[in-house]
Design a protein around this motif. Structure first.
Motif, mmCIF file in Angstrom:
data_model
loop_
_atom_site.group_PDB
_atom_site.id
_atom_site.type_symbol
_atom_site.label_atom_id
_atom_site.label_comp_id
_atom_site.label_asym_id
_atom_site.label_seq_id
_atom_site.Cartn_x
_atom_site.Cartn_y
_atom_site.Cartn_z
ATOM 1 N N ASP A 299 0.832 -1.207 0.000
ATOM 2 C CA ASP A 299 0.000 0.000 0.000
ATOM 3 C C ASP A 299 0.869 1.259 0.000
ATOM 4 O O ASP A 299 0.600 2.214 -0.721
ATOM 5 C CB ASP A 299 -0.940 -0.003 1.211
ATOM 6 N N LYS A 303 1.130 3.711 -3.350
ATOM 7 C CA LYS A 303 0.644 5.079 -3.173
ATOM 8 C C LYS A 303 1.764 6.076 -3.468
ATOM 9 O O LYS A 303 1.578 7.045 -4.204
ATOM 10 C CB LYS A 303 0.110 5.250 -1.739
ATOM 11 N N MET A 304 2.948 5.810 -2.879
ATOM 12 C CA MET A 304 4.052 6.765 -3.074
ATOM 13 C C MET A 304 4.485 6.817 -4.539
ATOM 14 O O MET A 304 4.850 7.869 -5.049
ATOM 15 C CB MET A 304 5.232 6.440 -2.142
ATOM 16 N N ASN A 306 2.520 6.266 -7.197
ATOM 17 C CA ASN A 306 1.513 6.982 -7.993
ATOM 18 C C ASN A 306 1.445 8.471 -7.649
ATOM 19 O O ASN A 306 0.915 9.256 -8.431
ATOM 20 C CB ASN A 306 0.142 6.309 -7.852
ATOM 21 N N ASP A 307 2.006 8.852 -6.492
ATOM 22 C CA ASP A 307 2.066 10.279 -6.134
ATOM 23 C C ASP A 307 3.193 11.010 -6.868
ATOM 24 O O ASP A 307 3.252 12.231 -6.863
ATOM 25 C CB ASP A 307 2.268 10.438 -4.615
ATOM 26 N N ILE A 308 4.134 10.266 -7.449
ATOM 27 C CA ILE A 308 5.240 10.915 -8.174
ATOM 28 C C ILE A 308 4.729 11.328 -9.556
ATOM 29 O O ILE A 308 4.148 10.477 -10.261
ATOM 30 C CB ILE A 308 6.460 9.965 -8.323
ATOM 31 N N PRO A 309 4.914 12.593 -9.952
ATOM 32 C CA PRO A 309 4.411 13.005 -11.262
ATOM 33 C C PRO A 309 4.950 12.124 -12.389
ATOM 34 O O PRO A 309 6.147 11.842 -12.434
ATOM 35 C CB PRO A 309 4.939 14.450 -11.411
ATOM 36 N N ASN A 315 -2.193 -1.548 -8.954
ATOM 37 C CA ASN A 315 -2.158 -2.144 -7.621
ATOM 38 C C ASN A 315 -2.054 -3.668 -7.741
ATOM 39 O O ASN A 315 -2.987 -4.308 -8.219
ATOM 40 C CB ASN A 315 -3.449 -1.757 -6.882
ATOM 41 N N ARG A 380 9.638 3.668 2.376
ATOM 42 C CA ARG A 380 9.358 5.122 2.277
ATOM 43 C C ARG A 380 10.604 5.869 1.823
ATOM 44 O O ARG A 380 10.552 6.694 0.907
ATOM 45 C CB ARG A 380 8.920 5.669 3.649
ATOM 46 N N ALA A 387 11.742 9.502 -6.155
ATOM 47 C CA ALA A 387 11.084 10.758 -6.571
ATOM 48 C C ALA A 387 12.138 11.828 -6.854
ATOM 49 O O ALA A 387 12.071 12.532 -7.877
ATOM 50 C CB ALA A 387 10.122 11.227 -5.481
#
Ligand SMILES: Cc1ncc(COP(=O)(O)O)c(C=O)c1O
Length: 408
Positions: A299, A303-304, A306-309, A315, A380, A387
């Motif tokens: 998870d 999430k991390m 998909n948060d990166i442009p 999933n 993380r 990123a």
């Protein structure tokens, strides 16, 4: 000087390990490398499993039965019963890792020059086993937009040739994490019956399913003589070094042929069979905690990412891998650059370029495989590194928004 064989030349290097020298150099320079490139779980091997080996009393470390210790095979019958798979111990041949089960299946079921059809991207070592067995891997491409679902039946039909003898799946999948449904397996059943093909099912990650129940190919009714299950304790019990797997089938002719290969290599490892036998006796809730841990890592990772442009990661439904599409020119170059030329706060991340998991040239050039086998803090930190790296990578491909902005 004598030359090496054609087979030796054809044998592909592992896409997972080929960047290791760059990681070693980075570490020598004092950079911490987060290893998301390889599926080596950090979860401890269960103590009762190791204790069984510690307390074993051998006077002679002898060969076991070529099919594996009967006591272990009988124990495995009870393990498979938990998944509704009804077997007798003679339908199980214990192998030296799942790797040997794959090789034995290729060698026992296909002749040199025959083809096995595999959805790509696929576990890259199938290529190596295919070269060893003299057979050819043909692929049908699954796409990232669908999360790497099983390609349509038509695509399989088109790829089947007179040399096709088997379809191979890995469920849940390495490298995509895709969990095939019962419906998808029924499509494969139809194909196998129609074209008289084997169905090779690699279920190394059976216990690690997050979005649904695992449905084993062994439970496809009416396909009993076609299904060959390749299995392993490596990931299930974090016991990769034990080198214990199994080939399971109800097809007696295949069992007889595989036994001849098994006899030629004498026996699987003795100590690790004791470990494997003890593992079947672990409490049934053993996997609950492990699964929850992998799921929470997944998870965070997904999430991390998909948060990166510009990054897209479907999933995954199972196993402990994900494939992500990155805004980069070339995954091989990028993964090497991460180790050779980049660090963020003296840290970097090692990824597996996805090109090595595709047979079709040109595919996977902007994709990487990530194995979430590190603790959550490390995952993380690795994602922060990734990123930052994507912000400065010279081969970064401009995103649609950036192109639009420039145009304005
Ligand atoms: C899908 C798949 N099959 C088979 C294997 C081989 O496992 P073993 O360590 O049992 O040889 C692996 C190892 O990573 C794997 O991911």
């Amino acid at each position: 000087m004598p030359t090496i064989s054609k087979r030796g030349e054809q044998m592909p290097p592992s896409p997972i390990r080929k960047l290791v020298p760059f990681a070693e150099t980075a570490k020598k320079k004092g950079t911490k490398v987060y290893h998301l490139n390889i599926g080596q779980p950090d979860i401890e091997t269960p103590k009762p499993v190791l204790d069984a080996v510690r307390h074993s009393e051998f006077k002679v470390l002898e060969y076991s039965h070529s099919a594996g210790n009967e006591s272990y095979r009988r124990k495995l019958v009870t393990y498979y019963e938990r998944f509704g798979i009804k077997l007798n111990h003679q339908q199980i041949i214990v192998t030296t890792g799942g790797s040997e089960a794959i090789l034995f299946a290729f060698m026992a079921c296909l002749d040199a020059g025959d083809e096995v059809l595999v959805p790509e991207p696929f576990y890259a070592n199938y290529n190596g086993f295919a070269v060893e067995a003299g057979i050819n891997v043909r692929t049908i491409t699954a796409n990232i937009e669908s999360g790497f679902a099983l390609p349509a039946m038509d695509a399989f039909e088109k790829a089947i040739t007179p040399r096709t003898r088997a379809i191979m799946i890995c469920n849940p999948n390495n490298p995509t994490g895709y969990l095939y449904s019962k419906k998808e397996l029924s499509v494969l059943k139809e194909l196998c019956l129609k074209h008289n093909l084997y169905l090779f099912s690699d279920e190394a990650y059976r216990e690690f399913c997050y979005t649904g129940e695992h449905f084993s190919a062994m439970n496809l009714e009416g396909l009993e003589d076609h299904v060959i299950l390749m299995d392993t304790i490596s990931k299930r019990y974090s016991a990769c070094g034990g080198r214990i797997g199994a080939l399971v089938t109800k097809n007696q002719a295949v069992l007889d042929a595989v036994m001849k290969f098994a006899q030629a290599r004498l026996s699987p490892p003795s100590f690790a069979q004791i470990a494997g036998e003890a593992a079947v006796d672990l409490p049934l809730d053993y996997f609950d905690g492990i699964k929850a841990e992998y799921q929470s890592r997944r998870d965070i990772l997904v999430k991390m990412l998909n948060d990166i442009p510009g990054v897209f990661c479907p999933n995954p439904g199972g196993a402990f891998y994900a494939i992500a599409r990155l805004p980069i020119d070339n995954a091989d170059k990028f993964c090497q650059w991460l180790l050779e030329s980049f660090s963020h706060e003296q840290q970097t991340v090692m990824l597996a370029p996805a090109t090595g998991f595709y047979a079709t040239t040109g595919l996977g050039t902007n994709e990487v495989r990530l194995a979430y086998v590190l603790n959550k803090d490390d995952i993380r930190n690795a994602m922060i590194c990734l990123a930052k790296a994507l912000e400065v990578y010279p081969g970064r491909v401009a995103l649609k928004e950036e192109i639009l902005e420039k145009g304005n």
